[in-house]
Enzyme design. Sequence first.
Site, PDB file in Angstrom:
ATOM      1  N   HIS A  46       9.265   3.906  -4.446  1.00 27.51           N
ATOM      2  CA  HIS A  46       7.808   4.005  -4.460  1.00 27.51           C
ATOM      3  C   HIS A  46       7.291   3.682  -5.864  1.00 27.51           C
ATOM      4  CE1 HIS A  46       7.698   6.861  -0.713  1.00 27.51           C
ATOM      5  NE2 HIS A  46       8.249   5.688  -0.473  1.00 27.51           N
ATOM      6  N   GLU A  75       5.448   5.186  -8.080  1.00 30.64           N
ATOM      7  CA  GLU A  75       5.537   6.178  -9.150  1.00 30.64           C
ATOM      8  C   GLU A  75       6.928   6.143  -9.787  1.00 30.64           C
ATOM      9  OE1 GLU A  75       4.477   6.482  -6.072  1.00 30.64           O
ATOM     10  OE2 GLU A  75       3.000   8.073  -5.789  1.00 30.64           O
ATOM     11  N   CYS A  89       3.674  10.994  -2.418  1.00 30.59           N
ATOM     12  CA  CYS A  89       4.273  11.599  -1.222  1.00 30.59           C
ATOM     13  C   CYS A  89       4.977  12.910  -1.568  1.00 30.59           C
ATOM     14  CB  CYS A  89       5.209  10.625  -0.527  1.00 30.59           C
ATOM     15  SG  CYS A  89       6.651  10.204  -1.493  1.00 30.59           S
ATOM     16  N   SER A 122     -11.941 -28.109  14.352  1.00 30.03           N
ATOM     17  CA  SER A 122     -12.344 -26.906  13.609  1.00 30.03           C
ATOM     18  C   SER A 122     -11.888 -26.973  12.159  1.00 30.03           C
ATOM     19  CB  SER A 122     -11.749 -25.662  14.272  1.00 30.03           C
ATOM     20  OG  SER A 122     -10.352 -25.755  14.247  1.00 30.03           O
ATOM     21  N   TRP A 154     -12.679 -28.483   9.423  1.00 29.74           N
ATOM     22  CA  TRP A 154     -13.513 -28.530   8.224  1.00 29.74           C
ATOM     23  C   TRP A 154     -14.687 -27.563   8.253  1.00 29.74           C
ATOM     24  CZ3 TRP A 154     -10.289 -30.294   5.133  1.00 29.74           C
ATOM     25  CH2 TRP A 154      -9.414 -31.310   5.510  1.00 29.74           C
ATOM     26  N   THR A 181      -4.652 -23.152  20.987  1.00 29.77           N
ATOM     27  CA  THR A 181      -4.687 -23.463  19.552  1.00 29.77           C
ATOM     28  C   THR A 181      -3.370 -24.129  19.130  1.00 29.77           C
ATOM     29  OG1 THR A 181      -6.188 -21.632  19.128  1.00 29.77           O
ATOM     30  CG2 THR A 181      -4.916 -22.416  17.255  1.00 29.77           C
ATOM     31  N   ARG A 202       0.768 -20.688   2.140  1.00 34.29           N
ATOM     32  CA  ARG A 202       1.120 -21.754   1.201  1.00 34.29           C
ATOM     33  C   ARG A 202       0.084 -22.035   0.110  1.00 34.29           C
ATOM     34  NH1 ARG A 202       0.057 -23.605   6.250  1.00 34.29           N
ATOM     35  NH2 ARG A 202      -1.492 -25.268   6.377  1.00 34.29           N
ATOM     36  N   GLY A 238      -7.734 -19.169  19.314  1.00 35.34           N
ATOM     37  CA  GLY A 238      -9.097 -19.659  19.271  1.00 35.34           C
ATOM     38  C   GLY A 238     -10.134 -18.681  19.801  1.00 35.34           C
TER      39      GLY A 238
HETATM   40  C1  AOF Z   1       4.037   7.144  -2.525  1.00 37.04           C
HETATM   41  N1  AOF Z   1       4.175   6.027  -3.279  1.00 37.04           N
HETATM   42  O1  AOF Z   1       4.526   3.809  -3.470  1.00 37.04           O
HETATM   43  C2  AOF Z   1       4.321   4.696  -1.304  1.00 37.04           C
HETATM   44  C3  AOF Z   1       4.130   5.879  -0.532  1.00 37.04           C
HETATM   45  O2  AOF Z   1      10.343   6.527   3.903  1.00 37.04           O
HETATM   46  P1  AOF Z   1       9.743   6.583   2.526  1.00 37.04           P
HETATM   47  O3  AOF Z   1      10.389   7.636   1.666  1.00 37.04           O
HETATM   48  O4  AOF Z   1       9.701   5.237   1.832  1.00 37.04           O
HETATM   49  O5  AOF Z   1       8.225   7.101   2.677  1.00 37.04           O
HETATM   50  C4  AOF Z   1       7.246   6.310   3.273  1.00 37.04           C
HETATM   51  C5  AOF Z   1       5.934   7.019   3.247  1.00 37.04           C
HETATM   52  O6  AOF Z   1       5.559   7.313   1.879  1.00 37.04           O
HETATM   53  C6  AOF Z   1       4.783   6.176   3.788  1.00 37.04           C
HETATM   54  O7  AOF Z   1       4.650   6.338   5.178  1.00 37.04           O
HETATM   55  C7  AOF Z   1       3.599   6.735   3.021  1.00 37.04           C
HETATM   56  O8  AOF Z   1       3.165   7.963   3.575  1.00 37.04           O
HETATM   57  C8  AOF Z   1       4.203   7.012   1.648  1.00 37.04           C
HETATM   58  N2  AOF Z   1       4.101   5.821   0.805  1.00 37.04           N
HETATM   59  N3  AOF Z   1       3.947   7.055  -1.182  1.00 37.04           N
HETATM   60  O9  AOF Z   1       4.004   8.253  -3.067  1.00 37.04           O
HETATM   61  C9  AOF Z   1       4.334   4.805  -2.727  1.00 37.04           C
HETATM   62  N4  AOF Z   1       4.498   3.489  -0.724  1.00 37.04           N
HETATM   63 ZN    ZN Z   2       6.373   8.478  -2.808  1.00 38.57          ZN
END
Ligand code: AOF
Ligand code: ZN
Length: 446
Positions: free
Chosen positions: A85, A87, A112, A205, A207, A233, A244, A353
């Site tokens: 994550h 942090e 989290c 479509s 342009w 489509t 790209r 479309g």
């Molecule tokens: C954070 N910082 O950069 C993100 C978070 O299975 P895990 O441990 O990777 O947890 C996924 C969950 O953590 C995701 O569903 C969301 O609630 C949180 N994401 N939390 O502190 C992060 N990407």
């Molecule tokens: Zn986290």
Amino acid sequence: MSFRLTEGFSFGGVLSKTVPPELSNEVTPWIPEKERNDRYWMEQALLTSMNSVGIANPNPAVGCVIVRNGVEIARGSTLAFGGKHAERVAIESISDKSLLQGACAYVTLEPCSHFGKQPPCTQTLIESGIARCVVALADPNPLVNWDGIRLLKDKGIEVCLGLCASEAMAWNYNFIMSQLLNRPIFAGKWAQTLDGHLADDEFTSKWISGSSSRAYTHWLRQKYDAILVGAGTVLRDIPELSVRSCSQPINRQPMKIVFDPKGRLLNCSEHIQKQLSEKFLASSTPLIIFTQEKFLVSTHNSWAESLKESEHILFLTFKEEDYFWEKIVDYLKSEVVKRHFGKPLQSILVEGGSKLLTQLLAANLLDICHVFIAPILIGGVANRIMNPLSLSLEETAFTSSKYAGGKLSLASQYKLVAQNRLGNDICMEFIPQYLAEELVRRNIFQ
Ligand code: AOF
Ligand code: ZN
């Protein structure tokens, strides 16, 4: 505070950063904060999160900046799904950990508090010795949902919540809405003329919108797990549906999904088969084709057999009597789609479309729309959305939902969240009113 983006900010992040440098002066500029205050650092965290576009899904792409005495000491963004994550990425980049004592962390989403694929970020932050944490938005994941904020406060860390909440919400809209709706979200994307046509009467479509609108669309494509288009489509445009011509980074190519209720892909001419092989089917990105069971079972030409045998292509079928949008949503949540895509599918960008967009709008399934309006008038009668006359009887039956039928009193209501200029076009980004109200009901916005 209402869900509304500052000028120059879009659902794809800072708009000028989504298009290549040579186009960036064509789009509404974003004016960053100049003073080194909380807003300045949170904006830096938002910019940092854009580096992880498309790689973390279905996790949110979070940004984190750590500041001590007004000086940045680290920054990071979420790594690939299941990876570190934001942090932790930021904290691990600091070699002298004593610098963290008394520092302030700016994060775009509540840290989290649970053990998932990664250990809880709250624990990492608490152990680091930071004194303050500024959070843009609470995490609606039921495993977190204000618990992260409570844990930090319990340990004496000062927590401020809600700075740049709209921008964090827009950037993480797919994650947050799919949590609230408990299904993959659908986003509509189309370009239209002032008189509401998505293409002219000859179905041209190409342009309607300009190059900066198309560059932004390509950037958006990598925010979504898959791009959904109708068989019409595919057969008419032979699209590539790739990312790209946008700004860097280009982190991934989305999966393709074709909605083909009449089995037209299985039965196309040799000339079209050749074009599809050279373009639409040339890459090895996974593809899903939704069609009726009767066409898959009864079509046996060599082209159809080669499609059925391809390991990149997954056919999913429905019967005539199915209420098929419900069936398709169930499929998209299923293990078989998860295996084909390689991870849970969270979001689908619907690029047309007009008939397919009409069906999804009428079924009330579009959870956000990115609409590009070009100041041109073409007249004519074809290729407008929400025009039941443009659907065949069979297609209307598939939709099985109500049209406003030309009555203002029955109109579907949307909330405008962002509007920006791209060259000669305006991009409006809006969400259904009932979802805007749901965000208020859940105390995410007022
Ligand atoms: C954070 N910082 O950069 C993100 C978070 O299975 P895990 O441990 O990777 O947890 C996924 C969950 O953590 C995701 O569903 C969301 O609630 C949180 N994401 N939390 O502190 C992060 N990407
Ligand atoms: Zn986290």
